[in-house]
Scaffold this active site. Structure first.
Site, PDB file in Angstrom:
ATOM      1  N   LYS A 207      -8.266  -1.633  31.901  1.00  0.00           N
ATOM      2  CA  LYS A 207      -8.380  -1.618  30.515  1.00  0.00           C
ATOM      3  C   LYS A 207      -7.416  -2.023  29.607  1.00  0.00           C
ATOM      4  O   LYS A 207      -7.366  -2.731  28.469  1.00  0.00           O
ATOM      5  CB  LYS A 207      -9.080  -0.242  30.152  1.00  0.00           C
ATOM      6  N   VAL A 208      -6.333  -1.319  29.941  1.00  0.00           N
ATOM      7  CA  VAL A 208      -5.023  -1.463  29.158  1.00  0.00           C
ATOM      8  C   VAL A 208      -4.483  -3.035  29.218  1.00  0.00           C
ATOM      9  O   VAL A 208      -4.079  -3.672  28.308  1.00  0.00           O
ATOM     10  CB  VAL A 208      -3.740  -0.626  29.556  1.00  0.00           C
ATOM     11  N   VAL A 286       4.762  -0.285  30.543  1.00  0.00           N
ATOM     12  CA  VAL A 286       4.364   0.844  30.185  1.00  0.00           C
ATOM     13  C   VAL A 286       2.997   1.576  31.108  1.00  0.00           C
ATOM     14  O   VAL A 286       2.325   2.289  30.607  1.00  0.00           O
ATOM     15  CB  VAL A 286       3.622   0.481  28.805  1.00  0.00           C
ATOM     16  N   ALA A 287       3.495   1.091  32.513  1.00  0.00           N
ATOM     17  CA  ALA A 287       2.288   1.686  33.445  1.00  0.00           C
ATOM     18  C   ALA A 287       2.999   2.912  34.023  1.00  0.00           C
ATOM     19  O   ALA A 287       2.903   4.166  33.643  1.00  0.00           O
ATOM     20  CB  ALA A 287       2.044   0.697  34.571  1.00  0.00           C
ATOM     21  N   ARG A 288       3.601   2.545  35.316  1.00  0.00           N
ATOM     22  CA  ARG A 288       4.247   4.026  35.959  1.00  0.00           C
ATOM     23  C   ARG A 288       5.618   3.572  36.252  1.00  0.00           C
ATOM     24  O   ARG A 288       5.915   2.375  36.801  1.00  0.00           O
ATOM     25  CB  ARG A 288       3.409   4.221  37.160  1.00  0.00           C
ATOM     26  N   ASP A 312       8.980   1.884  29.210  1.00  0.00           N
ATOM     27  CA  ASP A 312       8.497   3.030  28.629  1.00  0.00           C
ATOM     28  C   ASP A 312       8.283   4.013  29.599  1.00  0.00           C
ATOM     29  O   ASP A 312       8.253   5.538  29.221  1.00  0.00           O
ATOM     30  CB  ASP A 312       7.137   2.965  28.009  1.00  0.00           C
ATOM     31  N   GLU A 317      11.204  11.308  35.079  1.00  0.00           N
ATOM     32  CA  GLU A 317      11.207  11.427  33.657  1.00  0.00           C
ATOM     33  C   GLU A 317      11.571  13.068  33.183  1.00  0.00           C
ATOM     34  O   GLU A 317      10.918  13.746  33.954  1.00  0.00           O
ATOM     35  CB  GLU A 317       9.963  11.041  33.230  1.00  0.00           C
ATOM     36  N   HIS A 336       8.340   7.437  26.994  1.00  0.00           N
ATOM     37  CA  HIS A 336       7.021   7.403  27.587  1.00  0.00           C
ATOM     38  C   HIS A 336       6.170   7.795  26.270  1.00  0.00           C
ATOM     39  O   HIS A 336       5.458   8.873  26.146  1.00  0.00           O
ATOM     40  CB  HIS A 336       6.619   8.700  28.515  1.00  0.00           C
ATOM     41  N   LEU A 337       6.299   6.726  25.251  1.00  0.00           N
ATOM     42  CA  LEU A 337       5.108   6.940  24.334  1.00  0.00           C
ATOM     43  C   LEU A 337       3.765   6.180  24.293  1.00  0.00           C
ATOM     44  O   LEU A 337       3.318   6.040  23.228  1.00  0.00           O
ATOM     45  CB  LEU A 337       6.425   6.288  22.937  1.00  0.00           C
ATOM     46  N   GLY A 338       3.568   5.542  25.270  1.00  0.00           N
ATOM     47  CA  GLY A 338       2.309   5.122  25.431  1.00  0.00           C
ATOM     48  C   GLY A 338       1.339   5.369  24.704  1.00  0.00           C
ATOM     49  O   GLY A 338       0.428   4.441  24.082  1.00  0.00           O
ATOM     50  N   ALA A 339       0.729   6.636  24.851  1.00  0.00           N
ATOM     51  CA  ALA A 339      -0.394   7.371  24.455  1.00  0.00           C
ATOM     52  C   ALA A 339      -0.153   8.091  23.143  1.00  0.00           C
ATOM     53  O   ALA A 339      -0.853   8.851  22.552  1.00  0.00           O
ATOM     54  CB  ALA A 339      -0.903   8.306  25.617  1.00  0.00           C
TER      55      ALA A 339
END
Length: 600
Positions: A207-208, A286-288, A312, A317, A336-339
């Site tokens: 999806k992303v 921006v995954a893992r 990200d 973390e 970690h601002l992806g969402a």
């Protein structure tokens, strides 16, 4: 603390201090409105049993981390909602026996102790987001608790953040901002690069990744992608070419990572793969964090192989403040601002609230991530076949060559039982689990198997082969075929053109009995090396010697051949993965025509 399974709830509080020193007003947590209590004594402790009558039949949902108002409103229409944030592990275990559902984000650990403390009352855990690393799925399943997540609501937010990092990295926005705020004016130092006409490789076309590709096309970039499950027609519809992993990393000017963190993808960007990349490549993640070997990335940056990186996510973390990667002048970082958009947070709140309410109503949840409870008698009979089904799926997908999209799978069951006496839904789900989980972060089970396969464009059909004989055993064999793909191991292609593996259960142990057109007999334990060779004396000894010199323990060997002195397939079971050097030596044996290592 234990809770009653009847219509009234009770909580057992144990106090080592005398009862006179403890009052109900000193109890930290809110208790039900209507209460009665009884004192019990033994030689060392005093017990208070608090009982609440069933004033209403609404379930109770504990929200342990902040959730958007829209989601809370949905929950309140159906349940009693208790918002208690920043609970310690001990406090969570204390409260959980009074709750039917629990909603968390990433900051709350839902451990085995939590499920044990629930006393069986906890029916569903909702993870407001995608990752479920903080939930003990095994313990949830053992205690009959469904775990659901919210995988779709933050898709656009994550894609937008990926594009933000891509563009800001290309134009040195973060570095220039810090420079000018420190009183400098360095226009010549921060000359960037254009995106138009550059090749972006999207690694993971879910999806992303798809949304990133759409936006990158709008910026004038040439977009390619690697994802073994992505349907080629979906990629072509937005002008994206699906390519192999090696082609993607070797031709890209920019890499955007959107793959899940699995054993197969852990540190997949390492020294070896950085060496294959174009000099001056730029990387966005921006995954893992764990998909990149961070030490190797620093070396690649210092060597100029990687010109810039925008990250990200990180292996740990928050990352250490003295991290060389974080402090590197050519690295742009965000926490970690992806969402983290207002819209995504509300969307996640609604998605998880709907999933939790649906689960409490007894509805099947498409976003369930753990296996449902199966009747004991059915599970006992099918247990070895369940394992066989998953491992056949896992083997089959590993035999597919990179760049080949898995779209059509056929599962054949040979059995003497009538179709009505053999429910194959669990077996089909486990084949799906084996096919999808090795390269995905999705957890597949009976609830979500068909949904997950359809979502990824994988069509799974079933065939029953009715045999003569006693129906005492539920199955004679299971065969998995993947059509319209290329194989990493050409001998796995059957005469009809599909990647084909077949297995049986012998003495309760799953065995691989067929690869392509070759008969074998291999216990599906540990790992397997498959070799196609010229059938000649001494081959078992040669391969065994190489593995022995590498201190790799061989658990079994099996050879299947067409005819004496013709081609043969040697299947070797090993307890641990051989080194690349050992596998290279096996491949260099003159009589070995091809080989493949398979992780079970």
């Amino acid at each position: 603390m234990a809770a009653s399974s009847t219509s009234s709830s009770s909580a057992l509080l144990t106090h080592k201090t005398p009862l006179s020193q403890t009052s109900l007003s000193s109890l930290k947590y809110r208790l039900p409105v209507s209460l009665s209590f009884t004192r019990h004594h033994n030689s060392s402790r005093t017990f208070i049993v608090l009982s609440s009558s069933s004033i209403n039949s609404k379930p109770t949902v504990l929200v342990a981390e902040k959730l958007g108002a829209a989601g809370l409103d949905l929950l309140k229409d159906f349940a009693n909602v208790d918002c208690s944030y920043n609970l310690s592990p001990e406090e969570l275990c204390t409260k959980i026996s009074l709750c039917d559902a629990l909603i968390v984000r990433s900051g709350t650990k839902v451990s085995r102790e939590v499920f044990e403390s629930s006393g069986g009352r906890l029916k569903v855990v909702g993870r407001a987001g995608v990752g479920i690393d903080n939930v003990d799925l095994g313990a949830a399943t053992e205690h009959g608790c469904l775990v659901v997540n919210a995988p779709t609501a933050n898709t656009v937010a994550a894609a937008e953040h990926g594009i933000a990092l891509l563009t800001s990295m290309a134009r040195n926005v973060a570095q220039a901002d810090a420079s000018i705020k420190s009183g400098k004016w360095q226009r010549n130092k921060y000359v960037g690069v254009s995106l138009v006409g550059k090749t972006l490789a999207v690694m993971g076309f879910g999806k992303v990744g798809t949304e990133v590709a759409r936006r990158a096309k709008g910026l004038g970039m040439h977009v390619i992608a690697h994802d073994p499950y992505a349907p080629a027609d979906r990629a072509h519809a937005i002008g994206v070419d699906l390519v192999s992993f090696d082609e993607a990393i070797s031709t890209a000017d920019f890499l955007s990572l959107h793959m899940p963190l699995t054993p197969a993808t852990s540190k997949i960007l390492n020294d070896e793969n950085f060496a294959k990349m174009k000099k001056g490549v730029r990387i966005v993640n921006v995954a893992r964090g764990g998909v990149i070997d961070e030490d190797a990335l620093v070396r690649a940056l210092d060597a100029g192989i990687v010109a810039q990186a925008a990250l990200d996510v990180f292996t740990v973390e928050p990352p250490p403040t003295d991290s060389r990667l974080i402090q590197h002048e050519n690295v742009t970082v965000t926490p970690h601002l992806g969402a983290s958009t207002m819209e995504a947070q509300e969307g996640v709140a609604i998605e998880i609230a709907e999933a939790v309410v649906g689960a409490l109503k007894g509805e099947l949840a498409a976003t369930a991530v753990n296996a449902p409870m199966v009747p004991a008698e059915v599970l006992t009979e099918l247990k070895p076949y369940v394992t066989l089904a998953e491992k056949l799926g896992r083997l089959a997908v590993q035999l597919v060559a990179g760049g080949s999209g898995v779209k059509s799978v056929k599962v054949s069951y040979a059995s003497a039982r009538a179709p009505d006496d053999l429910d194959t839904r669990l077996l089909r789900a486990m084949v799906t689990k084996g096919l999808i989980e090795p390269i995905s972060s999705v957890f597949v089970n009976l609830v979500n198997a068909d949904f997950t396969a359809k979502q990824r464009g994988v069509r799974i059909s079933e065939e029953r082969v009715l045999l003569d004989g006693s129906p005492e055993s539920p199955l004679q064999s299971i065969q998995v075929q993947i059509a319209n793909v290329e194989s990493r191991f050409a001998s796995a292609i059957s005469e009809s053109g599909e990647v084909t593996v077949e297995g049986k259960v012998k003495d309760g142990v799953p065995h691989l009995t067929k690869v392509g057109a070759f008969e074998v007999d291999v216990s599906l334990e540990g790992n397997i090396i498959l070799c196609r060779q010229v059938d000649q004396p001494g081959m078992i000894g040669i391969v065994g010697s190489i593995l022995g010199e590498e201190n790799v323990n061989v658990s079994f060997m099996s050879v299947g051949r067409i005819a004496p002195r013709k081609q043969a397939i040697m299947a070797i079971g090993v307890d641990e993965p051989p080194s690349k050097a050992a596998l290279k030596r096996i491949g260099e044996i003159p009589a070995v025509e091809e080989f493949v290592f398979l992780d079970l």
